[in-house]
Design a protein around this motif. Structure first.
Motif, PDB file in Angstrom:
ATOM      1  N   LYS A 294       0.524 -29.933 -46.691  1.00  0.00           N
ATOM      2  CA  LYS A 294      -0.031 -31.091 -47.382  1.00  0.00           C
ATOM      3  C   LYS A 294       0.310 -31.082 -48.869  1.00  0.00           C
ATOM      4  CE  LYS A 294      -1.848 -32.838 -43.702  1.00  0.00           C
ATOM      5  NZ  LYS A 294      -1.300 -34.082 -43.112  1.00  0.00           N
ATOM      6  N   ILE A 295       0.341 -29.908 -49.486  1.00  0.00           N
ATOM      7  CA  ILE A 295       0.773 -29.825 -50.885  1.00  0.00           C
ATOM      8  C   ILE A 295       2.204 -30.325 -51.009  1.00  0.00           C
ATOM      9  CG2 ILE A 295       1.331 -28.267 -52.800  1.00  0.00           C
ATOM     10  CD1 ILE A 295      -0.967 -26.479 -51.885  1.00  0.00           C
ATOM     11  N   ALA A 296       3.066 -29.882 -50.091  1.00  0.00           N
ATOM     12  CA  ALA A 296       4.472 -30.294 -50.125  1.00  0.00           C
ATOM     13  C   ALA A 296       4.612 -31.802 -49.907  1.00  0.00           C
ATOM     14  CB  ALA A 296       5.263 -29.526 -49.064  1.00  0.00           C
ATOM     15  N   THR A 297       3.829 -32.364 -48.984  1.00  0.00           N
ATOM     16  CA  THR A 297       3.883 -33.805 -48.727  1.00  0.00           C
ATOM     17  C   THR A 297       3.443 -34.598 -49.948  1.00  0.00           C
ATOM     18  OG1 THR A 297       3.473 -33.503 -46.358  1.00  0.00           O
ATOM     19  CG2 THR A 297       3.001 -35.667 -47.270  1.00  0.00           C
ATOM     20  N   LEU A 298       2.339 -34.178 -50.564  1.00  0.00           N
ATOM     21  CA  LEU A 298       1.839 -34.869 -51.753  1.00  0.00           C
ATOM     22  C   LEU A 298       2.830 -34.752 -52.900  1.00  0.00           C
ATOM     23  CD1 LEU A 298      -0.354 -36.391 -53.262  1.00  0.00           C
ATOM     24  CD2 LEU A 298      -1.544 -34.206 -53.629  1.00  0.00           C
ATOM     25  N   HIS A 299       3.374 -33.568 -53.096  1.00  0.00           N
ATOM     26  CA  HIS A 299       4.349 -33.345 -54.172  1.00  0.00           C
ATOM     27  C   HIS A 299       5.577 -34.239 -53.997  1.00  0.00           C
ATOM     28  CE1 HIS A 299       7.868 -31.193 -55.921  1.00  0.00           C
ATOM     29  NE2 HIS A 299       7.047 -31.013 -56.926  1.00  0.00           N
ATOM     30  N   GLN A 300       6.097 -34.295 -52.784  1.00  0.00           N
ATOM     31  CA  GLN A 300       7.278 -35.110 -52.533  1.00  0.00           C
ATOM     32  C   GLN A 300       6.987 -36.591 -52.708  1.00  0.00           C
ATOM     33  OE1 GLN A 300      10.271 -34.545 -52.461  1.00  0.00           O
ATOM     34  NE2 GLN A 300      11.340 -36.167 -51.342  1.00  0.00           N
ATOM     35  N   SER A 301       5.800 -37.029 -52.291  1.00  0.00           N
ATOM     36  CA  SER A 301       5.437 -38.432 -52.467  1.00  0.00           C
ATOM     37  C   SER A 301       5.321 -38.781 -53.945  1.00  0.00           C
ATOM     38  CB  SER A 301       4.112 -38.734 -51.750  1.00  0.00           C
ATOM     39  OG  SER A 301       3.747 -40.087 -51.924  1.00  0.00           O
ATOM     40  N   LEU A 302       4.759 -37.894 -54.733  1.00  0.00           N
ATOM     41  CA  LEU A 302       4.648 -38.146 -56.169  1.00  0.00           C
ATOM     42  C   LEU A 302       6.028 -38.293 -56.799  1.00  0.00           C
ATOM     43  CD1 LEU A 302       1.781 -35.634 -57.036  1.00  0.00           C
ATOM     44  CD2 LEU A 302       1.615 -38.130 -57.018  1.00  0.00           C
ATOM     45  N   ARG A 303       6.981 -37.510 -56.329  1.00  0.00           N
ATOM     46  CA  ARG A 303       8.346 -37.584 -56.866  1.00  0.00           C
ATOM     47  C   ARG A 303       9.073 -38.839 -56.375  1.00  0.00           C
ATOM     48  NH1 ARG A 303      12.027 -34.009 -55.313  1.00  0.00           N
ATOM     49  NH2 ARG A 303      13.170 -34.192 -57.270  1.00  0.00           N
ATOM     50  N   ARG A 304       9.011 -39.078 -55.088  1.00  0.00           N
ATOM     51  CA  ARG A 304       9.818 -40.137 -54.487  1.00  0.00           C
ATOM     52  C   ARG A 304       9.160 -41.505 -54.569  1.00  0.00           C
ATOM     53  NH1 ARG A 304      10.887 -41.217 -48.229  1.00  0.00           N
ATOM     54  NH2 ARG A 304      12.834 -42.396 -48.329  1.00  0.00           N
ATOM     55  N   ASP A 305       7.868 -41.574 -54.269  1.00  0.00           N
ATOM     56  CA  ASP A 305       7.180 -42.859 -54.191  1.00  0.00           C
ATOM     57  C   ASP A 305       6.639 -43.328 -55.533  1.00  0.00           C
ATOM     58  OD1 ASP A 305       7.597 -42.868 -51.413  1.00  0.00           O
ATOM     59  OD2 ASP A 305       5.785 -41.683 -51.084  1.00  0.00           O
ATOM     60  N   PHE A 306       6.273 -42.365 -56.398  1.00  0.00           N
ATOM     61  CA  PHE A 306       5.702 -42.733 -57.692  1.00  0.00           C
ATOM     62  C   PHE A 306       6.615 -42.351 -58.859  1.00  0.00           C
ATOM     63  CE2 PHE A 306       2.187 -42.330 -54.713  1.00  0.00           C
ATOM     64  CZ  PHE A 306       1.485 -43.498 -54.952  1.00  0.00           C
ATOM     65  N   ARG A 307       7.752 -41.753 -58.561  1.00  0.00           N
ATOM     66  CA  ARG A 307       8.798 -41.413 -59.534  1.00  0.00           C
ATOM     67  C   ARG A 307       8.261 -40.567 -60.687  1.00  0.00           C
ATOM     68  NH1 ARG A 307      13.758 -43.387 -58.842  1.00  0.00           N
ATOM     69  NH2 ARG A 307      14.138 -41.372 -59.833  1.00  0.00           N
ATOM     70  N   ILE A 308       7.514 -39.527 -60.328  1.00  0.00           N
ATOM     71  CA  ILE A 308       7.062 -38.528 -61.300  1.00  0.00           C
ATOM     72  C   ILE A 308       7.983 -37.327 -61.126  1.00  0.00           C
ATOM     73  CG2 ILE A 308       5.148 -37.060 -62.048  1.00  0.00           C
ATOM     74  CD1 ILE A 308       3.276 -39.170 -60.783  1.00  0.00           C
ATOM     75  N   SER A 309       8.774 -37.022 -62.129  1.00  0.00           N
ATOM     76  CA  SER A 309       9.862 -36.066 -61.956  1.00  0.00           C
ATOM     77  C   SER A 309       9.394 -34.641 -61.671  1.00  0.00           C
ATOM     78  CB  SER A 309      10.760 -36.064 -63.201  1.00  0.00           C
ATOM     79  OG  SER A 309      10.009 -35.720 -64.353  1.00  0.00           O
ATOM     80  N   ASN A 310       8.328 -34.198 -62.319  1.00  0.00           N
ATOM     81  CA  ASN A 310       7.847 -32.827 -62.123  1.00  0.00           C
ATOM     82  C   ASN A 310       6.327 -32.843 -61.997  1.00  0.00           C
ATOM     83  OD1 ASN A 310       8.012 -30.052 -61.856  1.00  0.00           O
ATOM     84  ND2 ASN A 310       7.969 -29.668 -64.067  1.00  0.00           N
ATOM     85  N   PRO A 311       5.815 -33.322 -60.866  1.00  0.00           N
ATOM     86  CA  PRO A 311       4.377 -33.565 -60.744  1.00  0.00           C
ATOM     87  C   PRO A 311       3.548 -32.289 -60.715  1.00  0.00           C
ATOM     88  CG  PRO A 311       5.466 -33.921 -58.645  1.00  0.00           C
ATOM     89  CD  PRO A 311       6.556 -33.719 -59.655  1.00  0.00           C
TER      90      PRO A 311
END
Length: 367
Positions: free
Chosen positions: A187-204
């Motif tokens: 779940k950490i990995a899923t949230l991290h990837q979504s923050l990068r890809r879906d919300f365009r946060i480069s280093n969340p």
């Protein structure tokens, strides 16, 4: 998406509910049709009935399939042929069946790349189950329909927070048993990837909440949550915690993070709604489809009264458009990536800033 406006599929929800009122009020604002091309998966007859009851000037164009959708119009696609008896504010098996048929038709069209994002109007899960369909919510429905084996995550989003949940819709007595190191890491990995890809946060930066209160750190933190955080750190993911939920939200620590992972539904939804301004959105992350829905929706018994506030529904459409565009721009350069010619040096200052102080046992004074 390059040569046309973003196409947003919208399911009408329970036909005895407020779905059509939210849709009509949202697209009564002309600027909405400048942003996207809506394709409503529903029933033209049900839509007309709601329009008459609400006494609204709501125009829509009936299309035979989603490919016929025209820009500058609210396109209405009949998702089923059967007649539906409408009893405003009284959800029943028939109205829930109509909602699920719209969802089924919309997800069937997803693989055809007809639309870019999906926004769903409210469905009442316990009523939907009475229709003979096993409907546990949008997340499991979408995982089965379009997930291709992938597991998703519901993220609550507003102006201040993005909160994902490790366990979805479980009774409290089952939550502790469901918490494993593998689940928390996933779940950490899923949230991290979504923050990068879906919300365009480069280093969340991801904050992880503890399951137990701070004064009684339990087995789950020691054996599952903390080891998962350490594992994610080794993979380059900035994960912090575990934080006691009351201290985390009470002291405003959430303002320092891009996303939060709660261990169970109420642990995240309660503070989220306490801090919400009525425009919260539920986003299903981790799946091929972009799907959003309003988090705070009017009670279904208000249907037909014209009092429903469409703001959260409008925000769900805005977010669906943004995420669809973000994914497209994120994925484009990833198709043919250049080889990395250098190694990045990790900044450990954040780990020190958000480190959880260790509790020291009392030691006897030196003689």
């Amino acid at each position: 998406m390059e040569n046309r406006k973003t196409r947003v599929a919208i399911t009408h929800g329970d036909t005895n509910g407020v779905g059509y009122e939210l849709i009509f009020k949202t697209f009564a604002e002309p600027a909405m049709l400048e942003l996207c091309t809506p394709i409503v998966y529903g029933s033209p007859k049900a839509a007309a009935y709601h329009r008459n009851v609400l006494d609204m000037q709501a125009n829509f164009t009936i299309v035979g399939n989603a490919n016929e959708a025209k820009e500058g119009r609210v396109n209405m696609l009949a998702s089923f042929d059967e007649e539906v008896k409408i009893e405003m504010g009284q959800p029943n098996a028939d109205s829930a069946t109509a909602a699920l048929k719209a969802l089924t038709r919309a997800t069937a069209d997803f693989g055809k790349e007809i639309y870019d994002a999906l926004v769903t109007a409210p469905v009442v899960p316990n009523v939907a189950n009475k229709s003979g369909k096993n409907f546990a919510g949008e997340l499991p429905f979408l995982e089965e329909a379009v997930g291709n084996g992938q597991k998703g995550m519901t993220i609550l989003v507003n102006e201040k927070l993005r909160i994902g949940t490790a366990t979805e819709a479980l009774p409290m007595k089952d939550v502790a048993k469901a918490i494993t190191k593998e689940l928390v890491a996933e779940k950490i990995a899923t949230l991290h990837q979504s923050l990068r890809r879906d919300f365009r946060i480069s280093n969340p930066r991801v904050a992880v909440l503890a399951l137990n209160p701070s004064e009684a750190e339990g087995q789950e933190e020691k054996e599952c949550i903390r080891p998962a955080i350490i594992e994610m750190e080794k993979k380059g993911i900035q994960a912090f915690g575990p934080f006691a939920a009351d201290e985390f939200f009470g002291n405003g620590l959430y303002e320092s993070f891009d996303g939060v992972l709660s261990m169970y539904q109420q642990q995240g939804s309660t503070p989220f709604r306490a801090l919400d301004l009525g425009n919260g959105v539920r986003f299903v992350a981790g799946l091929p489809i972009v799907c959003t829905s309003p988090d705070n929706v009017p009670a279904i018994e208000t249907a037909g009264k014209g009092t429903a506030d469409e703001n959260a529904f409008r925000q769900a459409i805005y977010m669906a458009i943004d995420i669809a565009r973000n994914r497209a721009s994120f994925d484009e350069p990833m198709k043919n990536p250049l080889p990395k010619l250098y190694h990045e040096k990790r900044d450990e200052s954040e780990k020190v800033r958000f480190a959880i102080p260790k509790k020291h046992e009392n030691k006897p004074a030196a003689e």
